[in-house]
Design a protein around this motif. Structure first.
Motif, PDB file in Angstrom:
ATOM      1  N   MET A  53       8.242  -0.775  10.317  1.00 20.06           N
ATOM      2  CA  MET A  53       7.106  -1.686  10.352  1.00 20.06           C
ATOM      3  C   MET A  53       7.230  -2.638  11.535  1.00 20.06           C
ATOM      4  O   MET A  53       8.219  -2.624  12.271  1.00 20.06           O
ATOM      5  N   LYS A  54       6.235  -3.492  11.701  1.00 19.15           N
ATOM      6  CA  LYS A  54       6.262  -4.529  12.715  1.00 19.15           C
ATOM      7  C   LYS A  54       6.734  -5.836  12.093  1.00 19.15           C
ATOM      8  O   LYS A  54       6.559  -6.066  10.895  1.00 19.15           O
ATOM      9  N   ASP A  55       7.310  -6.696  12.931  1.00 19.47           N
ATOM     10  CA  ASP A  55       7.808  -7.981  12.431  1.00 19.47           C
ATOM     11  C   ASP A  55       6.714  -8.760  11.700  1.00 19.47           C
ATOM     12  O   ASP A  55       6.958  -9.341  10.639  1.00 19.47           O
ATOM     13  N   TYR A 108      15.938  -6.351  -0.333  1.00 17.00           N
ATOM     14  CA  TYR A 108      15.986  -6.188   1.120  1.00 17.00           C
ATOM     15  C   TYR A 108      14.904  -6.999   1.819  1.00 17.00           C
ATOM     16  O   TYR A 108      15.164  -7.678   2.819  1.00 17.00           O
ATOM     17  N   LEU A 109      13.696  -6.951   1.309  1.00 18.86           N
ATOM     18  CA  LEU A 109      12.586  -7.644   1.953  1.00 18.86           C
ATOM     19  C   LEU A 109      12.790  -9.151   1.979  1.00 18.86           C
ATOM     20  O   LEU A 109      12.518  -9.810   2.994  1.00 18.86           O
ATOM     21  N   LEU A 110      13.295  -9.717   0.887  1.00 20.22           N
ATOM     22  CA  LEU A 110      13.303 -11.172   0.719  1.00 20.22           C
ATOM     23  C   LEU A 110      14.670 -11.817   0.870  1.00 20.22           C
ATOM     24  O   LEU A 110      14.758 -12.985   1.259  1.00 20.22           O
ATOM     25  N   TYR A 111      15.734 -11.093   0.563  1.00 16.58           N
ATOM     26  CA  TYR A 111      17.041 -11.719   0.462  1.00 16.58           C
ATOM     27  C   TYR A 111      18.125 -10.989   1.257  1.00 16.58           C
ATOM     28  O   TYR A 111      19.273 -10.922   0.830  1.00 16.58           O
ATOM     29  N   THR A 112      17.761 -10.433   2.389  1.00 12.67           N
ATOM     30  CA  THR A 112      18.736  -9.788   3.269  1.00 12.67           C
ATOM     31  C   THR A 112      18.497 -10.303   4.683  1.00 12.67           C
ATOM     32  O   THR A 112      17.915  -9.618   5.520  1.00 12.67           O
ATOM     33  N   PRO A 113      18.945 -11.548   4.978  1.00 10.64           N
ATOM     34  CA  PRO A 113      18.606 -12.173   6.255  1.00 10.64           C
ATOM     35  C   PRO A 113      19.344 -11.626   7.466  1.00 10.64           C
ATOM     36  O   PRO A 113      18.903 -11.847   8.597  1.00 10.64           O
ATOM     37  N   ASN A 156       0.839  -1.200   0.000  1.00  6.06           N
ATOM     38  CA  ASN A 156       0.000   0.000   0.000  1.00  6.06           C
ATOM     39  C   ASN A 156       0.874   1.249   0.000  1.00  6.06           C
ATOM     40  O   ASN A 156       2.116   1.159   0.067  1.00  6.06           O
ATOM     41  N   ASP A 157       0.267   2.407  -0.067  1.00  7.29           N
ATOM     42  CA  ASP A 157       1.021   3.659  -0.144  1.00  7.29           C
ATOM     43  C   ASP A 157       1.960   3.817   1.044  1.00  7.29           C
ATOM     44  O   ASP A 157       3.123   4.233   0.888  1.00  7.29           O
ATOM     45  N   GLY A 158       1.472   3.489   2.229  1.00  6.07           N
ATOM     46  CA  GLY A 158       2.300   3.630   3.421  1.00  6.07           C
ATOM     47  C   GLY A 158       3.510   2.718   3.392  1.00  6.07           C
ATOM     48  O   GLY A 158       4.613   3.122   3.792  1.00  6.07           O
ATOM     49  N   GLN A 159       3.328   1.496   2.919  1.00  2.82           N
ATOM     50  CA  GLN A 159       4.450   0.559   2.851  1.00  2.82           C
ATOM     51  C   GLN A 159       5.454   0.969   1.787  1.00  2.82           C
ATOM     52  O   GLN A 159       6.668   0.889   2.001  1.00  2.82           O
ATOM     53  N   ARG A 160       4.969   1.424   0.646  1.00  2.32           N
ATOM     54  CA  ARG A 160       5.899   1.920  -0.384  1.00  2.32           C
ATOM     55  C   ARG A 160       6.688   3.105   0.145  1.00  2.32           C
ATOM     56  O   ARG A 160       7.904   3.198  -0.054  1.00  2.32           O
ATOM     57  N   ASN A 161       6.024   4.014   0.828  1.00  5.59           N
ATOM     58  CA  ASN A 161       6.723   5.183   1.376  1.00  5.59           C
ATOM     59  C   ASN A 161       7.721   4.780   2.442  1.00  5.59           C
ATOM     60  O   ASN A 161       8.789   5.397   2.579  1.00  5.59           O
ATOM     61  N   ALA A 162       7.403   3.745   3.209  1.00  6.26           N
ATOM     62  CA  ALA A 162       8.333   3.269   4.239  1.00  6.26           C
ATOM     63  C   ALA A 162       9.607   2.736   3.600  1.00  6.26           C
ATOM     64  O   ALA A 162      10.723   3.007   4.086  1.00  6.26           O
ATOM     65  N   PHE A 163       9.471   2.004   2.511  1.00  2.13           N
ATOM     66  CA  PHE A 163      10.664   1.493   1.831  1.00  2.13           C
ATOM     67  C   PHE A 163      11.428   2.623   1.147  1.00  2.13           C
ATOM     68  O   PHE A 163      12.666   2.625   1.133  1.00  2.13           O
ATOM     69  N   ARG A 164      10.717   3.595   0.583  1.00  2.27           N
ATOM     70  CA  ARG A 164      11.411   4.742  -0.012  1.00  2.27           C
ATOM     71  C   ARG A 164      12.264   5.455   1.044  1.00  2.27           C
ATOM     72  O   ARG A 164      13.423   5.820   0.797  1.00  2.27           O
ATOM     73  N   SER A 166       4.326 -11.111   6.845  1.00  4.22           N
ATOM     74  CA  SER A 166       3.140 -11.228   6.002  1.00  4.22           C
ATOM     75  C   SER A 166       3.457 -10.855   4.561  1.00  4.22           C
ATOM     76  O   SER A 166       3.018 -11.531   3.618  1.00  4.22           O
ATOM     77  N   LEU A 167       4.232  -9.794   4.368  1.00  2.00           N
ATOM     78  CA  LEU A 167       4.598  -9.386   3.007  1.00  2.00           C
ATOM     79  C   LEU A 167       5.452 -10.455   2.334  1.00  2.00           C
ATOM     80  O   LEU A 167       5.267 -10.753   1.144  1.00  2.00           O
ATOM     81  N   ARG A 168       6.383 -11.045   3.087  1.00  4.33           N
ATOM     82  CA  ARG A 168       7.204 -12.107   2.502  1.00  4.33           C
ATOM     83  C   ARG A 168       6.344 -13.294   2.080  1.00  4.33           C
ATOM     84  O   ARG A 168       6.519 -13.849   0.987  1.00  4.33           O
TER      85      ARG A 168
END
Length: 299
Positions: free
Chosen positions: A273-275, A256-261, A225-233, A280-282
């Motif tokens: 964000m929260k864990d 970063y989301l998927l391949y940065t353990p 969503n817009d908030g999540q995109r802005n958080a990553f930006r 959930s996004l992954r």
């Protein structure tokens, strides 16, 4: 750090500039050289231990080459100037920084020659832009940069014609990673090496697998969503990535989301964000594209 060369305007600037007058680049003699490449898969590359630079052709995907450096300093000497040109906010896009300018810029973003980038991913098309702009600006390249240029030419991924470099394999990808070592400054742990390799391979998959890249774009635009995109930006701009470069934001977000353990490099708190939200996004990402790269690391 093409499908994504909204990364910078360098190619657009270069179209007109290359028509002006050829610039003869200096063929500096250099004792530094990259070795011949050897085919290897993810596990073989990850477990490689060497005191000298090693060159790998990544077996699972054609046209991906990985340069494995013995330390971050040597990696930085080869790629820091390219990083500044292609990726970082505040550095010019139409010219290459000289040594003094590069050192000043790296200091200005709170980094050192070793920590400006822990790993790298560049398309050959981007490296061609870099070498042409360096020639046009009369930039004296260092030994590591000259070795990279020589490797691209000898591999027939880049050619010099009429005084300019041209890409023969524009979608080929060059990645770089450092060896794990507690004797370097800063040290690189095995976990950090694993994270860097995974992160960079995910970028290479994005560049070379159109199905994967298109799914990542769909995920960014329709799942986040817009908030999540802005958080990553915001998170990415904190590392000097250009938040207005949509393609870069998509590519870096998937990496970063998927391949940065390693949680020191990425965690829910860093992105605001929260864990449970990150998990959930992954889950939603992999549910929509189960054949995403490095599936063995998620078992």
């Amino acid at each position: 750090m093409t499908q994504h060369f909204a990364r910078g305007l360098a190619q657009l600037c270069l179209v007109a500039a290359l028509l002006l007058s050829p610039v003869v680049h200096a063929q500096d003699a250099s004792p530094y050289a990259l070795p011949s490449s050897q085919a290897a898969d993810y596990a073989a590359i990850l477990n490689q231990r060497a005191d000298q630079v090693t060159l790998f052709d990544y077996g699972p995907r054609a046209l991906i080459r990985i340069i494995d450096f013995p330390n971050l300093q040597e990696q930085g000497r080869m790629f820091n100037r390219v990083v500044a040109l292609v990726e970082r906010i505040g550095a010019p896009r139409s010219r290459v920084l000289n040594n003094d300018e590069l050192a000043q810029f790296i200091r200005s973003v709170g980094k050192s020659d070793a920590t400006f980038a822990y790993g790298n991913d560049f398309l050959v098309s981007e490296l061609v832009v870099f070498f042409n702009l360096a020639d046009m600006g009369g930039i004296r390249l260092n030994a590591e940069e000259i070795a990279l240029r020589k490797m691209l030419i000898e591999s027939r991924w880049m050619v010099e014609r009429n005084g300019f470099f041209q890409a023969l394999k524009p979608q080929a990808v060059i990645l770089s990673i450092p060896q794990a070592s507690d004797r370097t400054s800063p040290p690189v742990s095995v976990q950090a090496r694993t994270t860097i390799l995974m992160h960079e391979i995910s970028h290479a998959e994005y560049y070379t697998n159109p199905l994967y890249a298109n799914y990542c774009r769909h995920f960014w635009r329709n799942v986040l969503n817009d908030g999540q995109r802005n958080a990553f930006r915001k998170f990415l701009s904190g590392s000097s990535y250009n938040p207005d470069n949509e393609e870069m934001m998509i590519n870096e977000t998937q990496a970063y989301l998927l391949y940065t353990p390693d949680p020191r490099a990425f965690n829910a708190r860093l992105v605001g964000m929260k864990d449970k939200d990150i998990e959930s996004l992954r889950a939603r990402f992999f549910a929509g594209f189960p054949d995403a790269p490095l599936a063995e690391m998620r078992r």
